[in-house]
Design an enzyme around this catalytic site. Structure first.
Site, PDB file in Angstrom:
ATOM      1  CG  ASP A  45      -0.862  -0.717   6.817  1.00 39.77           C
ATOM      2  OD1 ASP A  45      -0.250  -1.691   7.286  1.00 39.77           O
ATOM      3  OD2 ASP A  45      -0.967  -0.498   5.601  1.00 39.77           O
ATOM      4  CB  ALA A 166       2.147   5.814   4.533  1.00 39.05           C
TER       5      ALA A 166
END
Ligand code: NAD
Length: 267
Positions: A45, A166
């Site tokens: 990511d 996140a």
């Protein structure tokens, strides 16, 4: 089809990037660093965040594809061993159908940082955070130009829907489907007692709302925009709102958001 590849820089990702170029050349895909139609991120990511910020000025004209070299990534849905299948999809050859990817768009966060030394504009894919360097931060949060609260604590996190899984998740924020155009405000360790009071729960603001964060004392702060850190000692305020721009992902096969959430956190 014009493409560009950005890798994480570790031996496996570099090796995969080289393999990708070889496969792409055999299928007449053109490497184009200046104006690619598809940007392939190979890594995790963090690599996608890096790719996003590298091509930030071309966001309306291109789409991203993520290949992960470790665990499943939120922005990386292809595995290393599927590289040649991905190139076949991109080149539109073989029996694989459909050849045209579905373009999926996710909301972004627009930021205007006002300092005594000047104003800068930014866009975040995951989130913006404001934290203290020397201890408790004191900030005032306004929503739609009305004072909402005075915050004391470690800091504040403003996330996009795709960033909600996140940092925001670690702060107890809600996971938000990226089809919902919103930003989320989550507190980082607020001080709450009889003297100081904050709302204490995450807030979701719709696209037509905005929030302003005002620095309310002389303080050294660390601002982050995704993986980038910006130390600031003369902050006046930060305006946060959902951006008019969106990031595009090229989906050659479906990978629904909730499947990704389940695979990342549960199975
Ligand atoms: P990093 O290497 O510290 O990675 C942090 C983790 O966040 C990785 O496991 C990554 O896969 C994951 N991640 C990144 N974006 C995600 C998303 N949209 N949904 C779910 N997981 C996601 O740092 P990095 O690779 O440079 O990434 C920066 C990101 O790290 C920041 O944008 C922030 O969201 C995250 N972060 C999280 C925490 C926390 O959870 N306490 C603290 C700092 C930063």
């Amino acid at each position: 089809m014009r493409y560009y590849v950005l890798d994480r820089g570790d031996p496996l990702s570099i090796n995969l990037a080289e393999k990708f170029h070889k496969l792409a050349a055999e299928r007449d895909l053109q490497l184009d660093a200046k104006s690619p139609e598809i940007v392939i991120s190979i890594g995790g990511d963090g690599t996608m965040l890096h790719a996003f910020h590298t091509f930030i000025d071309q966001i309306p004209n291109l789409a991203f594809v993520g290949v992960h070299t470790g665990h499943l990534g939120f922005y990386a849905d292809w595995q290393a061993e599927e590289l040649s299948t991905l190139v076949d999809y991109m080149a539109g050859i073989g029996d694989i159908k459909p050849h045209k990817p579905r373009i999926v768009q996710y909301p972004l966060l627009e930021l205007e940082i006002h300092k005594k030394s000047g104003t800068t504009s930014h866009i975040a894919l995951n989130e913006f955070t404001l934290k203290g360097v020397d201890g408790t931060v004191v900030i005032q949060i306004d929503i739609n130009d009305v004072t909402f609260e005075m915050f004391r604590g470690d800091g504040i996190c403003i996330s996009t829907p795709s960033g909600s899984t996140a940092y925001n998740k670690s702060l107890g924020g809600a996971m938000v489907h990226p089809s919902i155009e919103a930003l989320q405000i989550a507190e980082i360790a607020s001080i709450n007692n009889r003297v100081f009071r904050t709302m204490g729960s995450p807030l979701l603001l719709p696209k037509h709302h905005h929030c302003d964060i005002f620095s309310r004392k002389e303080q050294r702060l660390l601002l982050t925009i995704d993986h980038n850190n910006i130390p600031v000692d003369d902050l006046i305020s930060v305006r946060c709102q959902v951006s008019d721009k969106k990031i595009s992902f090229a989906r050659y096969r479906p990978f629904p958001f909730w499947n990704r959430v389940r695979e990342a956190f549960l199975v």
